[in-house]
Write a protein that holds these residues in place. Structure first.
Motif, mmCIF file in Angstrom:
data_model
loop_
_atom_site.group_PDB
_atom_site.id
_atom_site.type_symbol
_atom_site.label_atom_id
_atom_site.label_comp_id
_atom_site.label_asym_id
_atom_site.label_seq_id
_atom_site.Cartn_x
_atom_site.Cartn_y
_atom_site.Cartn_z
ATOM 1 N N UNK A 1 89.793 -44.570 -63.888
ATOM 2 C CA UNK A 1 90.025 -43.154 -63.590
ATOM 3 C C UNK A 1 89.146 -42.267 -64.451
ATOM 4 N N UNK A 2 89.053 -42.599 -65.740
ATOM 5 C CA UNK A 2 88.223 -41.799 -66.643
ATOM 6 C C UNK A 2 86.760 -41.875 -66.244
ATOM 7 N N UNK A 3 86.314 -43.064 -65.873
ATOM 8 C CA UNK A 3 84.925 -43.237 -65.462
ATOM 9 C C UNK A 3 84.645 -42.443 -64.190
ATOM 10 N N UNK A 4 85.577 -42.446 -63.266
ATOM 11 C CA UNK A 4 85.403 -41.697 -62.018
ATOM 12 C C UNK A 4 85.348 -40.199 -62.305
ATOM 13 N N UNK A 5 86.185 -39.740 -63.223
ATOM 14 C CA UNK A 5 86.180 -38.314 -63.574
ATOM 15 C C UNK A 5 84.855 -37.903 -64.205
ATOM 16 N N UNK A 6 84.275 -38.806 -64.990
ATOM 17 C CA UNK A 6 82.993 -38.493 -65.624
ATOM 18 C C UNK A 6 81.860 -38.492 -64.614
ATOM 19 N N UNK A 7 81.865 -39.434 -63.696
ATOM 20 C CA UNK A 7 80.741 -39.566 -62.778
ATOM 21 C C UNK A 7 80.811 -38.590 -61.615
ATOM 22 N N UNK A 8 81.975 -38.032 -61.334
ATOM 23 C CA UNK A 8 82.101 -37.138 -60.184
ATOM 24 C C UNK A 8 81.188 -35.910 -60.316
ATOM 25 N N UNK A 9 81.165 -35.182 -61.436
ATOM 26 C CA UNK A 9 80.232 -34.047 -61.548
ATOM 27 C C UNK A 9 78.775 -34.468 -61.537
ATOM 28 N N UNK A 10 78.503 -35.633 -62.108
ATOM 29 C CA UNK A 10 77.119 -36.122 -62.114
ATOM 30 C C UNK A 10 76.666 -36.428 -60.693
ATOM 31 N N UNK A 11 77.528 -37.049 -59.897
ATOM 32 C CA UNK A 11 77.195 -37.347 -58.507
ATOM 33 C C UNK A 11 76.995 -36.061 -57.710
ATOM 34 N N UNK A 12 77.855 -35.086 -57.948
ATOM 35 C CA UNK A 12 77.730 -33.809 -57.237
ATOM 36 C C UNK A 12 76.408 -33.134 -57.586
ATOM 37 N N UNK A 13 76.041 -33.151 -58.865
ATOM 38 C CA UNK A 13 74.780 -32.545 -59.291
ATOM 39 C C UNK A 13 73.589 -33.279 -58.683
ATOM 40 N N UNK A 14 73.670 -34.587 -58.605
ATOM 41 C CA UNK A 14 72.587 -35.367 -58.021
ATOM 42 C C UNK A 14 72.443 -35.067 -56.531
ATOM 43 N N UNK A 15 73.561 -34.933 -55.838
ATOM 44 C CA UNK A 15 73.501 -34.601 -54.410
ATOM 45 C C UNK A 15 72.901 -33.225 -54.197
ATOM 46 N N UNK A 16 73.303 -32.249 -55.001
ATOM 47 C CA UNK A 16 72.754 -30.900 -54.869
ATOM 48 C C UNK A 16 71.262 -30.875 -55.165
ATOM 49 N N UNK A 17 70.845 -31.638 -56.157
ATOM 50 C CA UNK A 17 69.430 -31.694 -56.502
ATOM 51 C C UNK A 17 68.605 -32.308 -55.373
ATOM 52 N N UNK A 18 69.123 -33.374 -54.768
ATOM 53 C CA UNK A 18 68.419 -34.028 -53.662
ATOM 54 C C UNK A 18 68.348 -33.109 -52.450
ATOM 55 N N UNK A 19 69.422 -32.394 -52.181
ATOM 56 C CA UNK A 19 69.431 -31.476 -51.046
ATOM 57 C C UNK A 19 68.460 -30.320 -51.274
ATOM 58 N N UNK B 1 65.796 -30.456 -53.027
ATOM 59 C CA UNK B 1 64.449 -31.005 -52.924
ATOM 60 C C UNK B 1 64.016 -31.120 -51.459
ATOM 61 N N UNK B 2 64.963 -31.479 -50.594
ATOM 62 C CA UNK B 2 64.645 -31.610 -49.171
ATOM 63 C C UNK B 2 64.346 -30.255 -48.539
#
Length: 86
Positions: free
Chosen positions: A22-40, A42-43
């Motif tokens: 659960x803690x790992x998921x909470x940490x990675x959730x904002x990172x994943x969101x930021x990565x998705x926004x960055x990729x979008x 870029x497109x």
């Protein structure tokens, strides 16, 4: 009957692993969101190549119009400058 009760009790190791997950998921959730926004972003972003092509096309169009006007005006001026006959 005792087995049903025993299966509902979780081992402390399993509970610990679940908490870590659960803690790992909470940490990675904002990172994943930021990565998705960055990729979008870029497109959808306009690159330097596209900007250069648009500017080159506009410059070519402007030069073509200038050449047309120059040729039209230069041929009209030549007919006005006919030498006088003696």
């Amino acid at each position: 009957m005792g087995r049903k009760d025993a299966s509902t009790v979780k081992l402390p190791v399993d509970q610990y692993r679940k908490q870590i997950g659960k803690q790992d998921y909470k940490k990675t959730k904002p990172i994943l969101r930021a990565t998705k926004l960055k990729a979008e972003a870029k497109k959808t972003a306009i690159g330097m190549k596209e900007v250069g092509l648009v500017l080159a096309a506009m410059l070519a169009l402007l030069l073509a119009l200038y050449a047309c006007f120059y040729l039209r005006l230069s041929t009209d001026d030549d007919s006005d400058l006919e030498p006088d006959e003696d």
